[in-house]
Motif scaffolding. Structure first.
Motif, PDB file in Angstrom:
ATOM      1  N   ASN A 167     -26.156  57.589   8.846  1.00 53.66           N
ATOM      2  CA  ASN A 167     -27.365  56.710   8.041  1.00 53.66           C
ATOM      3  C   ASN A 167     -26.694  55.739   6.968  1.00 53.66           C
ATOM      4  O   ASN A 167     -25.484  55.786   6.920  1.00 53.66           O
ATOM      5  N   ILE A 168     -27.487  54.958   6.625  1.00 48.71           N
ATOM      6  CA  ILE A 168     -26.861  54.035   5.679  1.00 48.71           C
ATOM      7  C   ILE A 168     -26.207  54.717   4.380  1.00 48.71           C
ATOM      8  O   ILE A 168     -25.199  54.095   3.704  1.00 48.71           O
ATOM      9  N   TYR A 169     -26.559  55.951   3.909  1.00 43.98           N
ATOM     10  CA  TYR A 169     -26.054  56.677   2.607  1.00 43.98           C
ATOM     11  C   TYR A 169     -24.967  57.627   2.941  1.00 43.98           C
ATOM     12  O   TYR A 169     -24.404  57.956   2.291  1.00 43.98           O
ATOM     13  N   SER A 170     -24.648  57.623   4.447  1.00 41.44           N
ATOM     14  CA  SER A 170     -23.509  58.569   4.699  1.00 41.44           C
ATOM     15  C   SER A 170     -22.546  57.389   4.922  1.00 41.44           C
ATOM     16  O   SER A 170     -21.256  57.799   4.973  1.00 41.44           O
ATOM     17  N   THR A 171     -22.638  55.789   4.903  1.00 44.70           N
ATOM     18  CA  THR A 171     -21.671  55.166   5.341  1.00 44.70           C
ATOM     19  C   THR A 171     -20.397  54.913   4.334  1.00 44.70           C
ATOM     20  O   THR A 171     -19.333  54.665   4.596  1.00 44.70           O
ATOM     21  N   PRO A 172     -20.888  55.110   2.740  1.00 40.63           N
ATOM     22  CA  PRO A 172     -19.700  54.871   2.062  1.00 40.63           C
ATOM     23  C   PRO A 172     -18.529  55.847   2.195  1.00 40.63           C
ATOM     24  O   PRO A 172     -17.469  55.617   2.143  1.00 40.63           O
ATOM     25  N   LEU A 173     -19.119  56.982   2.410  1.00 39.76           N
ATOM     26  CA  LEU A 173     -17.930  58.306   2.490  1.00 39.76           C
ATOM     27  C   LEU A 173     -17.269  57.949   3.841  1.00 39.76           C
ATOM     28  O   LEU A 173     -16.161  58.455   4.023  1.00 39.76           O
ATOM     29  N   ALA A 174     -18.104  57.711   4.859  1.00 44.09           N
ATOM     30  CA  ALA A 174     -17.341  57.281   6.142  1.00 44.09           C
ATOM     31  C   ALA A 174     -16.348  56.356   5.949  1.00 44.09           C
ATOM     32  O   ALA A 174     -15.173  56.316   6.643  1.00 44.09           O
ATOM     33  N   LEU A 175     -16.624  55.216   5.271  1.00 39.50           N
ATOM     34  CA  LEU A 175     -15.792  54.145   5.147  1.00 39.50           C
ATOM     35  C   LEU A 175     -14.811  54.527   4.196  1.00 39.50           C
ATOM     36  O   LEU A 175     -13.546  54.372   4.614  1.00 39.50           O
ATOM     37  N   GLN A 176     -14.918  55.278   3.293  1.00 43.74           N
ATOM     38  CA  GLN A 176     -13.636  55.928   2.374  1.00 43.74           C
ATOM     39  C   GLN A 176     -12.609  56.616   3.373  1.00 43.74           C
ATOM     40  O   GLN A 176     -11.459  56.419   3.267  1.00 43.74           O
ATOM     41  N   MET A 177     -13.328  57.463   4.302  1.00 47.66           N
ATOM     42  CA  MET A 177     -12.337  58.113   5.293  1.00 47.66           C
ATOM     43  C   MET A 177     -11.381  57.182   6.025  1.00 47.66           C
ATOM     44  O   MET A 177     -10.505  57.307   6.459  1.00 47.66           O
ATOM     45  N   LEU A 178     -12.210  56.408   6.763  1.00 53.74           N
ATOM     46  CA  LEU A 178     -11.732  55.421   7.600  1.00 53.74           C
ATOM     47  C   LEU A 178     -10.584  54.510   7.018  1.00 53.74           C
ATOM     48  O   LEU A 178      -9.714  53.864   7.575  1.00 53.74           O
ATOM     49  N   MET A 179     -10.901  54.024   5.719  1.00 50.05           N
ATOM     50  CA  MET A 179     -10.063  53.357   4.858  1.00 50.05           C
ATOM     51  C   MET A 179      -8.397  53.908   4.781  1.00 50.05           C
ATOM     52  O   MET A 179      -7.768  53.477   4.493  1.00 50.05           O
ATOM     53  N   THR A 180      -8.414  55.393   4.887  1.00 49.90           N
ATOM     54  CA  THR A 180      -7.321  56.006   4.679  1.00 49.90           C
ATOM     55  C   THR A 180      -6.760  56.383   6.017  1.00 49.90           C
ATOM     56  O   THR A 180      -5.597  56.897   6.267  1.00 49.90           O
ATOM     57  N   SER A 181      -7.230  56.203   7.027  1.00 46.45           N
ATOM     58  CA  SER A 181      -6.782  56.605   8.538  1.00 46.45           C
ATOM     59  C   SER A 181      -6.935  55.433   9.487  1.00 46.45           C
ATOM     60  O   SER A 181      -7.752  55.495  10.420  1.00 46.45           O
ATOM     61  N   PRO A 182      -6.492  54.311   9.219  1.00 46.26           N
ATOM     62  CA  PRO A 182      -6.700  53.034  10.156  1.00 46.26           C
ATOM     63  C   PRO A 182      -6.114  53.266  11.591  1.00 46.26           C
ATOM     64  O   PRO A 182      -5.231  54.113  11.847  1.00 46.26           O
TER      65      PRO A 182
END
Length: 431
Positions: free
Chosen positions: A249-264
């Motif tokens: 959901n929109i409010y879990s997206t920031p942490l998801a992006l943090q994770m994806l930014m560390t593992s491209p």
């Protein structure tokens, strides 16, 4: 495949992903005014210095953002230190915990350790060692609750479990293989999927913890499993992307992006661009009023993650925030219907509140009118319901908030603002 540049400095080993420049282009900067408005929403919360409202996540979010609050920021950290050190040190030395209104959870302590690291502090003093020991005791207790054969559950949540491992890791403290193994098993066996829906923020927090452990090579015997788990988490998060672009959901997206930014990896670019678009639309619609959610989003908008706390840059220039001008108040009324079917007899009543009132204001109004009662408990994400009409949420139960007919609310009672004519149901459910 990941390539890392290992650099040895005076304070130990720091690790920098070579792929960060790629990520900057994947998640371009948003409109500066929108980002500034987000930061401005944190300023009133920094004036709330009671023990129940102090939130280390606010400090972490600001330090990893492109903005600062000047002396207000310094005062906030000072009060965080007073609160956590007094409460924690008293609780370890005696049963007298006077002056501390709420018990400090493992997740709250973990966020405080992240706040210290955001100020470029590494735990090394006697007080720091005691805090590390307390967080390790928390993890050991949770490990026992999960059980030797994983038949149980944490007393709190796997989210707090992963957050605690991450906090110890960024302070360069080892976590026992048996503790890490419980989180690995949970990821490997899809423990973060409830009623068919992935808890994206829990998955992302576990992934951030594993990525930190991998960079330090703390748990060398578990390294193959940790590397595989990071890839598993990344794939699960990408599969959880909705057509609108958000993850979960929109409010879990920031942490998801943090994770994806560390593992491209492959497919990351289009997924992150879609997520950015969904965030932009949500920000334009006034989403992200909760300080916890804002503090998780601000680092992403500054191209940073919690893993930047491994080697924080405390000299990075940040723009000074100024308080926002308040919008004029329009005192119109809205009618909201409250419905509770999880009690006998069922309850339903329509109440009137001022437009812009929160769901918590609606609950208070219903209580003032009589025949309605409720209880709440404070948390870093805001108050949550513990009882309604005398019925307490039991073990592994919670009061779910829904917009009738069956739409779960993504915000808590203090953040959601019902519209005129809405019916809100309070439903007791198991998880």
């Amino acid at each position: 495949v990941f390539l890392f540049l290992w650099r040895k400095g005076l304070s130990g080993i720091s690790v920098w992903p070579l792929s960060h420049h790629f990520l900057f282009s994947v998640i371009p900067k948003m409109d500066g005014q929108l980002v500034e408005k987000l930061g401005q929403r944190l300023l009133p919360w920094m004036d709330r210095l009671s023990s129940e409202q102090l939130n280390p996540s606010i400090y972490v979010g600001l330090r990893l953002s492109s903005m600062q609050a000047g002396t207000k920021e310094n005062l906030y950290l000072h009060n965080l230190k007073l609160h956590y050190q007094q409460c924690l040190l008293r609780s370890t030395s005696s049963d007298d915990n006077s002056g501390c209104q709420t018990k400090i959870s493992g997740g709250s302590l973990a966020l405080y350790l992240l706040a210290l690291r955001a100020n470029c502090e590494l735990l090394g003093s006697r007080k720091g060692d005691r805090m590390v020991s307390q967080l390790k005791w928390f993890l050991e207790d949770e490990k026992k609750a999960i059980g030797h054969h994983h038949e149980g559950h944490p007393h709190t949540s796997y989210y707090q479990y992963g957050l605690s491992i991450l906090a110890l890791c960024v302070h360069r403290k080892r976590v026992h293989d048996s503790v890490v193994g419980k989180l690995l098993y949970a990821v490997e066996h899809d423990y973060f999927t409830y009623q068919g829906h992935l808890s994206v923020d829990t998955e992302a927090m576990a992934g951030l913890a594993f990525t930190c452990l991998e960079r330090f090579n703390f748990n060398s015997d578990l390294r193959p499993r940790i590397t595989t788990a990071i890839e598993t988490v990344r794939e699960k998060i990408l599969k959880a992307q909705a057509p609108e672009g958000y993850f979960g959901n929109i409010y879990s997206t920031p942490l998801a992006l943090q994770m994806l930014m560390t593992s491209p990896g492959v497919g990351l670019g289009p997924a992150c661009l879609k997520a950015r678009k969904s965030l932009l639309l949500s920000l334009q619609d006034g989403a992200f009023q909760n300080p916890m959610m804002i503090s998780q989003l601000l680092p992403v908008l500054n191209h940073k993650t919690y893993l930047n706390l491994i080697s924080p840059d405390c000299q990075a220039p940040r723009v000074m925030l100024v308080p926002a001008t308040e919008d004029p108040v329009h005192l119109s009324e809205v009618s909201v219907t409250l419905k509770v079917s999880s009690v006998l007899p069922p309850y339903e009543r329509t109440v009137s509140v001022f437009a812009g009132a929160s769901l918590e204001d609606v609950l208070k109004r219903a209580r003032d009118l009589g025949e309605f009662t409720y209880g709440t408990q404070a948390s870093l994400s805001g108050p949550y319901l513990t009882s309604v009409l005398g019925k307490e949420a039991g073990d592994r139960e919670y009061w779910q908030l829904l917009r009738v007919p069956d739409t779960p609310l993504l915000q808590g009672i203090a953040d959601y603002k019902p519209k005129n004519g809405e019916t809100i149901e309070l439903r007791l459910v198991r998880w």
